[in-house]
Design a protein around this motif. Structure first.
Motif, PDB file in Angstrom:
ATOM      1  N   GLN A   1      36.105 -35.867 104.088  1.00 40.99           N
ATOM      2  CA  GLN A   1      36.134 -37.151 103.393  1.00 40.99           C
ATOM      3  C   GLN A   1      37.524 -37.771 103.446  1.00 40.99           C
ATOM      4  N   GLU A   2      38.548 -36.941 103.197  1.00 42.40           N
ATOM      5  CA  GLU A   2      39.918 -37.451 103.218  1.00 42.40           C
ATOM      6  C   GLU A   2      40.317 -37.896 104.619  1.00 42.40           C
ATOM      7  N   ASP A   3      39.916 -37.148 105.639  1.00 48.16           N
ATOM      8  CA  ASP A   3      40.220 -37.547 107.018  1.00 48.16           C
ATOM      9  C   ASP A   3      39.567 -38.884 107.354  1.00 48.16           C
ATOM     10  N   GLU A   4      38.333 -39.066 106.892  1.00 45.21           N
ATOM     11  CA  GLU A   4      37.640 -40.333 107.152  1.00 45.21           C
ATOM     12  C   GLU A   4      38.305 -41.475 106.398  1.00 45.21           C
ATOM     13  N   ARG A   5      38.746 -41.211 105.179  1.00 44.31           N
ATOM     14  CA  ARG A   5      39.473 -42.236 104.418  1.00 44.31           C
ATOM     15  C   ARG A   5      40.742 -42.669 105.160  1.00 44.31           C
ATOM     16  N   ARG A   6      41.473 -41.686 105.689  1.00 40.54           N
ATOM     17  CA  ARG A   6      42.696 -42.008 106.420  1.00 40.54           C
ATOM     18  C   ARG A   6      42.382 -42.857 107.647  1.00 40.54           C
TER      19      ARG A   6
END
Length: 259
Positions: A59-64
């Motif tokens: 999720q965090e990678d996609e947010r970035r």
């Protein structure tokens, strides 16, 4: 008489030893079974933890990725459109419609920047959790009607990047729930840090909620949000306790070890 009892004297100790041996075997067998079950439970918990951590990391990678796309591509395209509109307005002479279009573009660019910063909090990476929580004030909608107060006993203390990010997401989720459901006018966030752990207190003066009832409602978005909070804190070996009731506001108390 002694001849009759003599076999009993011989057999009885043998039977006693045999009984003790059987009892010992059963005890050891049960102990091994319990150890095996505990080992399986620990393996299952570790696998669930790894899956949870991988999901949150994805999720965090996609947010970035989305944040960078918004900033680098969408933001650049909007800036170019604004420049072209400005040139067309100058060529056509000043008029109300051109000014209005530029104002709309400014609003859109501001929204894109806000979304980008929300997805990838630069203040968090550069300055730490306390400053990032304070910066949440700037992201509140103009019409939210909420006063946000943030205090911290050590503003410049840095934690592990993973800890700061997970706690920041937890506060974001709490604030989002307040904005959507609480009808509050004030939110207070207090961050207390010491050498071994931290306590984060989040409180609003809204209409409150029944915590257990929300968790028991299948498919309830607010309940899923609370479960998401608990999942993130689980990765930090932390806890969250709610003190809330209808029409009495709500308070969340978070404890996380940081030694």
């Amino acid at each position: 008489m002694m001849d009759i009892l003599k076999p009993l004297f011989i057999i009885t100790p043998v039977l006693l030893v045999l009984a003790i041996g059987i009892i010992g075997f059963v005890f050891q067998y049960q102990r091994r079974m319990l150890q095996h079950q505990e080992h399986l439970r620990q393996m299952q918990e570790a696998k669930q933890r790894q899956l949870l951590e991988a999901t949150i990391q994805a999720q965090e990678d996609e947010r970035r990725r989305v944040a960078r796309d918004l900033h680098d591509e969408v933001g650049a395209m909007l800036a170019l459109v604004k420049l072209n509109v400005h040139q067309l307005t100058v060529q056509a002479g000043a008029n109300g419609s051109g000014t209005q279009v530029k104002k709309m573009l400014d609003d859109v660019m501001s929204s894109v920047r806000h979304i980008s910063h929300d997805l990838l909090p630069v203040v968090l990476e550069r300055m730490g959790l306390a400053h990032a929580l304070t910066a949440l004030k700037n992201g509140l909608p103009a019409d939210a009607g909420i006063q946000l107060n943030v205090t911290c006993n050590q503003n410049d203390k840095r934690l592990e990047a993973r800890t700061e990010l997970l706690l920041y997401r937890v506060v974001q989720e709490l604030l989002s729930n307040t904005l959507k459901h609480a009808q509050a006018t004030a939110v207070t966030i207090e961050l207390l840090l010491n050498a071994t752990d931290l306590q984060l207190n989040y409180q609003d003066n809204g209409k409150g909620f029944d915590h257990q009832h929300l968790l028991q409602q299948p498919g309830n978005q607010a309940g899923l949000g609370l479960m998401n909070l608990q999942a993130r804190l689980q990765l930090l070996n932390g806890t969250i306790n709610f003190d809330s009731a209808p029409n009495s506001g709500s308070k969340a108390i978070i404890y996380v070890p940081i030694s």
